[in-house]
Design an enzyme around this catalytic site. Structure first.
Site, PDB file in Angstrom:
ATOM      1  N   ARG A   1       0.398  -6.211  -8.960  1.00 39.31           N
ATOM      2  CA  ARG A   1       1.303  -6.361  -7.799  1.00 39.31           C
ATOM      3  C   ARG A   1       0.464  -6.849  -6.614  1.00 39.31           C
ATOM      4  O   ARG A   1      -0.622  -6.322  -6.376  1.00 39.31           O
ATOM      5  CB  ARG A   1       2.001  -5.033  -7.458  1.00 39.31           C
ATOM      6  CG  ARG A   1       3.050  -4.622  -8.498  1.00 39.31           C
ATOM      7  CD  ARG A   1       3.952  -3.515  -7.993  1.00 39.31           C
ATOM      8  NE  ARG A   1       4.982  -4.001  -7.095  1.00 39.31           N
ATOM      9  CZ  ARG A   1       5.793  -3.202  -6.397  1.00 39.31           C
ATOM     10  NH1 ARG A   1       5.669  -1.891  -6.490  1.00 39.31           N
ATOM     11  NH2 ARG A   1       6.725  -3.705  -5.612  1.00 39.31           N
TER      12      ARG A   1
ATOM     13  N   ASN B   1       5.898  -3.838   4.695  1.00 42.94           N
ATOM     14  CA  ASN B   1       6.515  -2.669   4.044  1.00 42.94           C
ATOM     15  C   ASN B   1       7.775  -3.134   3.315  1.00 42.94           C
ATOM     16  O   ASN B   1       8.131  -4.315   3.356  1.00 42.94           O
ATOM     17  CB  ASN B   1       6.826  -1.592   5.089  1.00 42.94           C
ATOM     18  CG  ASN B   1       7.207  -0.274   4.447  1.00 42.94           C
ATOM     19  OD1 ASN B   1       6.501   0.219   3.566  1.00 42.94           O
ATOM     20  ND2 ASN B   1       8.327   0.311   4.857  1.00 42.94           N
ATOM     21  N   LYS B   2       8.431  -2.190   2.678  1.00 44.87           N
ATOM     22  CA  LYS B   2       9.612  -2.492   1.867  1.00 44.87           C
ATOM     23  C   LYS B   2      10.603  -3.378   2.614  1.00 44.87           C
ATOM     24  O   LYS B   2      10.843  -3.175   3.805  1.00 44.87           O
ATOM     25  CB  LYS B   2      10.260  -1.168   1.457  1.00 44.87           C
ATOM     26  CG  LYS B   2      11.508  -1.280   0.606  1.00 44.87           C
ATOM     27  CD  LYS B   2      11.362  -2.173  -0.611  1.00 44.87           C
ATOM     28  CE  LYS B   2      10.205  -1.804  -1.510  1.00 44.87           C
ATOM     29  NZ  LYS B   2       9.864  -2.889  -2.465  1.00 44.87           N
TER      30      LYS B   2
ATOM     31  N   GLN C   1      15.172   2.728  -3.917  1.00 44.20           N
ATOM     32  CA  GLN C   1      14.173   3.810  -3.879  1.00 44.20           C
ATOM     33  C   GLN C   1      14.641   4.962  -2.982  1.00 44.20           C
ATOM     34  O   GLN C   1      14.278   6.116  -3.217  1.00 44.20           O
ATOM     35  CB  GLN C   1      12.831   3.283  -3.358  1.00 44.20           C
ATOM     36  CG  GLN C   1      12.077   2.393  -4.325  1.00 44.20           C
ATOM     37  CD  GLN C   1      12.369   0.930  -4.073  1.00 44.20           C
ATOM     38  OE1 GLN C   1      13.462   0.561  -3.636  1.00 44.20           O
ATOM     39  NE2 GLN C   1      11.410   0.073  -4.364  1.00 44.20           N
TER      40      GLN C   1
ATOM     41  N   ASP D   1       2.687  -1.001   3.060  1.00 44.27           N
ATOM     42  CA  ASP D   1       1.985  -1.487   1.865  1.00 44.27           C
ATOM     43  C   ASP D   1       0.705  -2.224   2.223  1.00 44.27           C
ATOM     44  O   ASP D   1      -0.224  -2.304   1.433  1.00 44.27           O
ATOM     45  CB  ASP D   1       2.909  -2.374   1.032  1.00 44.27           C
ATOM     46  CG  ASP D   1       3.962  -1.515   0.349  1.00 44.27           C
ATOM     47  OD1 ASP D   1       4.966  -1.180   1.005  1.00 44.27           O
ATOM     48  OD2 ASP D   1       3.748  -1.128  -0.811  1.00 44.27           O
TER      49      ASP D   1
ATOM     50  N   ARG E   1       5.182   3.275  -8.499  1.00 40.67           N
ATOM     51  CA  ARG E   1       5.286   2.364  -7.354  1.00 40.67           C
ATOM     52  C   ARG E   1       4.938   3.162  -6.104  1.00 40.67           C
ATOM     53  O   ARG E   1       4.763   4.372  -6.155  1.00 40.67           O
ATOM     54  CB  ARG E   1       6.646   1.660  -7.269  1.00 40.67           C
ATOM     55  CG  ARG E   1       7.864   2.374  -7.737  1.00 40.67           C
ATOM     56  CD  ARG E   1       8.245   3.565  -6.931  1.00 40.67           C
ATOM     57  NE  ARG E   1       8.305   3.258  -5.508  1.00 40.67           N
ATOM     58  CZ  ARG E   1       8.271   4.155  -4.557  1.00 40.67           C
ATOM     59  NH1 ARG E   1       8.161   5.451  -4.856  1.00 40.67           N
ATOM     60  NH2 ARG E   1       8.330   3.818  -3.286  1.00 40.67           N
ATOM     61  N   GLY E   2       4.839   2.441  -4.976  1.00 46.07           N
ATOM     62  CA  GLY E   2       4.346   3.081  -3.754  1.00 46.07           C
ATOM     63  C   GLY E   2       2.864   2.785  -3.647  1.00 46.07           C
ATOM     64  O   GLY E   2       2.106   2.974  -4.610  1.00 46.07           O
ATOM     65  N   ALA E   3       2.452   2.318  -2.471  1.00 44.60           N
ATOM     66  CA  ALA E   3       1.091   1.783  -2.322  1.00 44.60           C
ATOM     67  C   ALA E   3      -0.012   2.765  -2.761  1.00 44.60           C
ATOM     68  O   ALA E   3      -0.866   2.414  -3.586  1.00 44.60           O
ATOM     69  CB  ALA E   3       0.887   1.325  -0.877  1.00 44.60           C
TER      70      ALA E   3
HETATM   71  O1  MRU Z   1       8.125  -1.678  -4.143  1.00 45.00           O
HETATM   72  P1  MRU Z   1       7.639  -0.283  -3.872  1.00 45.00           P
HETATM   73  O2  MRU Z   1       8.625   0.773  -4.230  1.00 45.00           O
HETATM   74  O3  MRU Z   1       6.270  -0.051  -4.472  1.00 45.00           O
HETATM   75  O4  MRU Z   1       7.456  -0.251  -2.308  1.00 45.00           O
HETATM   76  C1  MRU Z   1       6.987   0.917  -1.703  1.00 45.00           C
HETATM   77  C2  MRU Z   1       7.054   0.861  -0.238  1.00 45.00           C
HETATM   78  O5  MRU Z   1       7.340  -0.150   0.348  1.00 45.00           O
HETATM   79  C3  MRU Z   1       6.646   2.077   0.481  1.00 45.00           C
HETATM   80  O6  MRU Z   1       7.366   2.213   1.654  1.00 45.00           O
HETATM   81  C4  MRU Z   1       5.155   1.946   0.800  1.00 45.00           C
HETATM   82  O7  MRU Z   1       4.426   1.707  -0.374  1.00 45.00           O
HETATM   83  C5  MRU Z   1       4.612   3.160   1.397  1.00 45.00           C
HETATM   84  S1  MRU Z   1       4.654   4.419   0.204  1.00 45.00           S
HETATM   85  C6  MRU Z   1       3.665   5.663   0.594  1.00 45.00           C
END
Ligand code: MRU
Length: 348
Positions: free
Chosen positions: A87, A245-246, A194, A235, A44-46
């Site tokens: 996703r 973002n999250k 996270q 994201d 996970r993470g963009a």
């Molecule tokens: O749902 P996730 O864990 O994939 O969400 C990730 C985030 O929201 C991060 O803050 C975002 O991707 C930036 S990560 C470099």
């Protein structure tokens, strides 16, 4: 160790679902399983899911039994559609797939094996670039962290959210490597935690001074004074600077603004989606209700409780002080300056 890498025809991923208690590496030799791993948040993470999708497409090329270019391109289109659907919010997924598809479009790659090799090379290049880009963002952003400062961070934006090094956490890492002394308040980041599971684990290994806080405590610390900076990832960033973002980022940014604390989003330009004028058009992923009704598999709400579980929110650009990219820190007017760095590679 990288979060995602290619190992002799297998896509390797650190299983982020079991951290911090276990460090497990999973291997995938089917692109459909790679897409499922993205959906299940093994990775996970963009930026990390972008690189994973790129390797997934290289894997699909290897799996394809096509003996000519046309047949292989047809299989690649189907694979790209499967990976893209994994996703919806992080645009890096689309960006990575389009980058590989542009390589595949080169008609000189007539021999399917040449095309397979070119796609793998492109995926490796994309992964290497991600690490280099993170280090550049780290160098730009670390300027904002002063000795003695307290920085508030949301979600996980570290090595685990990228191929390696990290975005917002990469900024924190660079400042730490520069010998600055500061403290990080780590939002636990409900519902998937996270912050508690991944960011705390990464900061502990780096030796950065931090405290884990409940998400609901952030407002308290922002109002009481002492927090100098809020750092988050992204994201997807719309052309006007609205930041998806999250979930929880919006609330954090509003309270930070109310208390005069600057909010920076740290994101590579691959996270900027110039096709969207503003953040209202960013698709927001809705995830499984059990992420909210359970913690670690243990039910915490009455059976049958109805749930809404958006995984992301959109912070309007007026709450964003600046966007730290690999080309420099972008300040308002974002609608002008984001477009400019993407076309020229320089900040406004
Ligand atoms: O749902 P996730 O864990 O994939 O969400 C990730 C985030 O929201 C991060 O803050 C975002 O991707 C930036 S990560 C470099």
């Amino acid at each position: 160790m990288r979060t995602v890498y290619w190992d002799n025809g297998v896509v390797k991923l650190i299983d982020q679902r079991v951290l911090p208690h276990e460090l497990v590496l999973l291997g995938f030799d089917d692109y459909r399983a790679v897409a499922q791993a993205i959906a299940d948040m093994v990775v996970r993470g963009a930026p990390a899911i972008g690189a994973t999708a790129a390797y997934g497409l290289a894997l699909a090329a290897r799996q394809s039994a096509a003996t000519d270019r046309a047949g292989l391109l047809c299989d690649l289109d189907a694979a790209a559609a499967t990976l893209l659907a994994a996703r919806p919010t992080a645009v890096n997924l689309r960006w990575a797939l389009e980058r590989l598809q542009a390589v595949a479009a080169d008609e000189r790659l007539d021999d399917p094996d040449d095309l397979r090799a070119a796609l793998l090379a492109a995926a490796e290049r994309l992964a290497d670039e991600d690490v280099a880009v993170n280090r550049r963002m780290g160098a730009y952003g670390a300027e904002l962290i002063g000795d003695g400062m307290t920085v508030l961070h949301h979600c996980n934006t570290g090595a685990l959210a990228t191929v390696d090094y990290g975005t917002a956490l990469g900024v924190i890492r660079t400042a730490h490597e520069q010998g600055k002394r500061f403290t990080v308040l780590v939002d636990e980041t409900r519902p998937r935690l996270q912050g508690a599971r991944l960011t705390a684990w990464e900061l502990q290994q780096l030796g950065v001074d931090f405290y884990l806080i409940a998400d609901n405590a952030a407002g308290h610390f922002l109002r009481r004074g002492g927090v100098g900076l809020v750092l988050v990832g992204a994201d997807r960033i719309a052309a006007n600077g609205d930041v998806a973002n999250k979930i929880g980022t919006y609330k954090l940014a509003v309270v930070a603004r109310e208390n005069g604390v600057p909010v920076y989003s740290v994101a590579p330009t691959s996270t900027v989606d110039l096709r969207l004028a503003h953040g209202d058009d960013i698709p927001i992923e809705e995830r499984d209700a059990r992420e909210v009704t359970e913690i670690g598999g243990v039910p915490i709400a009455p059976a049958g409780t109805r749930v809404k579980n958006p995984a992301f929110d959109v912070t309007p650009q007026r709450y964003v002080t600046g966007i730290i990219t690999e080309c420099g820190i972008v300040y308002p007017p974002f609608e002008v300056n984001l477009r400019r760095i993407i076309s020229e590679g320089v900040s406004g």
